[in-house]
Write a protein that holds these residues in place. Structure first.
Motif, PDB file in Angstrom:
ATOM      1  N   PHE A 117      -4.268 -14.897   4.046  1.00 27.66           N
ATOM      2  CA  PHE A 117      -4.221 -14.510   2.628  1.00 27.66           C
ATOM      3  C   PHE A 117      -5.501 -14.835   1.892  1.00 27.66           C
ATOM      4  O   PHE A 117      -5.825 -14.208   0.884  1.00 27.66           O
ATOM      5  CB  PHE A 117      -3.030 -15.198   1.941  1.00 27.66           C
ATOM      6  N   ALA A 120      -7.857 -11.857   1.105  1.00 25.55           N
ATOM      7  CA  ALA A 120      -7.323 -10.715   0.370  1.00 25.55           C
ATOM      8  C   ALA A 120      -8.357 -10.051  -0.537  1.00 25.55           C
ATOM      9  O   ALA A 120      -8.507  -8.826  -0.538  1.00 25.55           O
ATOM     10  CB  ALA A 120      -6.098 -11.132  -0.435  1.00 25.55           C
ATOM     11  N   ILE A 137      -4.683  -6.516   6.810  1.00 26.22           N
ATOM     12  CA  ILE A 137      -4.683  -7.935   6.462  1.00 26.22           C
ATOM     13  C   ILE A 137      -3.352  -8.555   6.842  1.00 26.22           C
ATOM     14  O   ILE A 137      -2.292  -7.940   6.689  1.00 26.22           O
ATOM     15  CB  ILE A 137      -4.983  -8.148   4.961  1.00 26.22           C
ATOM     16  N   HIS A 140      -0.708 -10.985   3.508  1.00 29.39           N
ATOM     17  CA  HIS A 140      -0.903 -10.593   2.109  1.00 29.39           C
ATOM     18  C   HIS A 140      -0.417  -9.164   1.920  1.00 29.39           C
ATOM     19  O   HIS A 140      -0.593  -8.314   2.793  1.00 29.39           O
ATOM     20  CB  HIS A 140      -2.369 -10.679   1.690  1.00 29.39           C
ATOM     21  N   SER A 141       0.186  -8.925   0.767  1.00 27.77           N
ATOM     22  CA  SER A 141       0.605  -7.578   0.386  1.00 27.77           C
ATOM     23  C   SER A 141      -0.008  -7.223  -0.957  1.00 27.77           C
ATOM     24  O   SER A 141       0.058  -8.021  -1.903  1.00 27.77           O
ATOM     25  CB  SER A 141       2.135  -7.498   0.294  1.00 27.77           C
ATOM     26  N   THR A 146      -1.505  -1.019  -2.899  1.00 23.87           N
ATOM     27  CA  THR A 146      -2.161  -1.029  -1.589  1.00 23.87           C
ATOM     28  C   THR A 146      -2.962   0.258  -1.395  1.00 23.87           C
ATOM     29  O   THR A 146      -2.402   1.365  -1.455  1.00 23.87           O
ATOM     30  CB  THR A 146      -1.130  -1.139  -0.452  1.00 23.87           C
ATOM     31  N   GLY A 152      -0.901  -3.959   5.117  1.00 22.71           N
ATOM     32  CA  GLY A 152      -0.610  -5.393   5.088  1.00 22.71           C
ATOM     33  C   GLY A 152       0.466  -5.735   6.099  1.00 22.71           C
ATOM     34  O   GLY A 152       1.371  -4.929   6.346  1.00 22.71           O
ATOM     35  N   THR A 307       2.993  -2.100   3.468  1.00 23.40           N
ATOM     36  CA  THR A 307       3.099  -3.477   3.946  1.00 23.40           C
ATOM     37  C   THR A 307       4.253  -3.540   4.930  1.00 23.40           C
ATOM     38  O   THR A 307       5.365  -3.115   4.621  1.00 23.40           O
ATOM     39  CB  THR A 307       3.353  -4.469   2.799  1.00 23.40           C
TER      40      THR A 307
END
Length: 365
Positions: A117, A120, A137, A140-141, A146, A152, A307
């Motif tokens: 995270f 981010a 990533i 992390h969302s 997005t 994510g 995500t």
């Protein structure tokens, strides 16, 4: 004489006819490439290049025995099974994130991962500046914001943490256990409060009180600090300490080994670090999440703008470690299996922060 002249004339006509027919049957120019030219063209046609995927670590580094290492193992598996090329850039500090992403972009990677995270902001900046480049990533969302070129990957880490907390609650002999966190925030709070909830669920079941000591190292790389925190907890009477702290947790496990106590690992099955002292591990299979996204990319199904979240219901992405049966009695493992199903069915909703933890504790009264 006339007969000789006639014969010579007929011979001349016959020769001319044969030569003429021969010339017309043999083309002076060949249409299309010859066999040699075909081979030359094939040799000069570039072969399709393999998909290239890379990752940027947080300061824990790729050999942190935990989070980053698990992600790297996911890429290595993808290399072996899917025929891609993989690489990584290690970060020593937060200031390394952006330059590392730039380095991997310049290297021509098709997908670049940010592991953790803490990356981010760097991922979002890079994705915004390079809309044609794919990024991903872990932990992390960006939610509804997005970008289409970013995916994510999240994990319900509170769920396996609840299970190892329950094991700790059932197995503590001092009625005092500990938790060592890395850097405080939403992700590590999930481990923390999930663990505490599991401990208190066991305490409620057994009809006794169990104290949970709690401290954050505010680092994912300071092994010495992790060891010092754990030593202090053992000296205060804790006999089992769970960590969710990256390489800081290596120090926790070292302390358990030296003190002859139990430690609980995280992310990967960490029993190999101290086979006689790692009781179990709360597995958050970052390698599974990384591999699955890479596989989707290779198959032309990159889930950009989304995500993906993994929990107990998602086939082993989170769970307790396979080595748990080395030290955890079978009756407790059987109880853990029942708890898993209750979590999957929604009968137990595991807390992931302070507010949901308070609600959970109230539900036990």
């Amino acid at each position: 004489m006339k007969k000789r002249l006639l014969a010579l004339l007929l011979i001349g006509i016959l020769v001319f006819t044969v030569v003429g027919c021969s010339s017309s049957d043999t083309p002076s120019e060949v249409e299309g490439p010859t066999e040699t030219e075909d081979q030359g063209e094939a040799e000069n046609t570039p072969a399709s290049e393999p998909i290239r995927i890379a990752m940027v670590t947080d300061e824990g580094g790729v050999h942190d025995q935990s989070f980053n290492q698990s992600a790297w193992e996911g890429l290595q598996r993808a290399q072996e099974e899917l025929g891609i090329e993989v690489s990584y850039q290690e970060s020593q500090q937060d200031a390394d994130f952006a330059p590392n992403f730039e380095t991997l972009l310049d290297a021509g990677n098709d997908l670049i991962w940010g592991i953790g995270f803490k990356l981010a902001d760097a991922v979002l900046d890079a994705a915004t500046a390079n809309p044609d480049q794919k990024y991903a990533i872990v932990d992390h969302s960006f939610g509804d914001n997005t970008p289409d070129n970013v995916v994510g990957v999240m994990f319900k880490a509170e769920q396996p943490s609840f299970l190892v907390g329950y094991i700790a609650g059932r197995m503590t002999e001092t009625n005092k256990v500990g938790f060592v966190g890395g850097i405080a925030g939403d992700i590590i709070w999930g481990f923390d409060y999930g663990y505490q909830a599991g401990v208190q669920y066991a305490a409620h079941e057994l009809g006794k009180e169990i104290e949970v000591l709690n401290q954050y190292a505010e680092s994912f790389s300071d092994v010495a600090k992790g060891k010092a925190i754990a030593q202090q907890m053992y000296q205060q009477g804790a006999d089992i300490v769970f960590h969710a702290a990256g390489d800081v947790g290596t120090g926790v496990i070292e302390a358990a080994k030296e003190q002859g106590k139990w430690a609980i690992g995280v992310d990967r099955d960490q029993n190999y670090l101290a086979p006689d002292n790692v009781l179990t591990s709360a597995m958050k299979r970052v390698d599974v999440g990384v591999y699955n996204v890479v596989k989707d990319l290779v198959e032309g199904k990159f889930p950009g703008g989304q995500t993906i979240t993994y929990g107990l219901a998602d086939g082993g992405a989170v769970d307790i470690a396979p080595s748990s049966n080395k030290h955890v009695p079978q009756e407790i493992l059987d109880a853990v299996e029942e708890l898993k199903q209750k979590i999957i069915d929604g009968e137990i909703v595991v807390p992931y922060n302070e507010a949901t933890y308070k609600e959970f504790i109230d539900s036990l009264k």
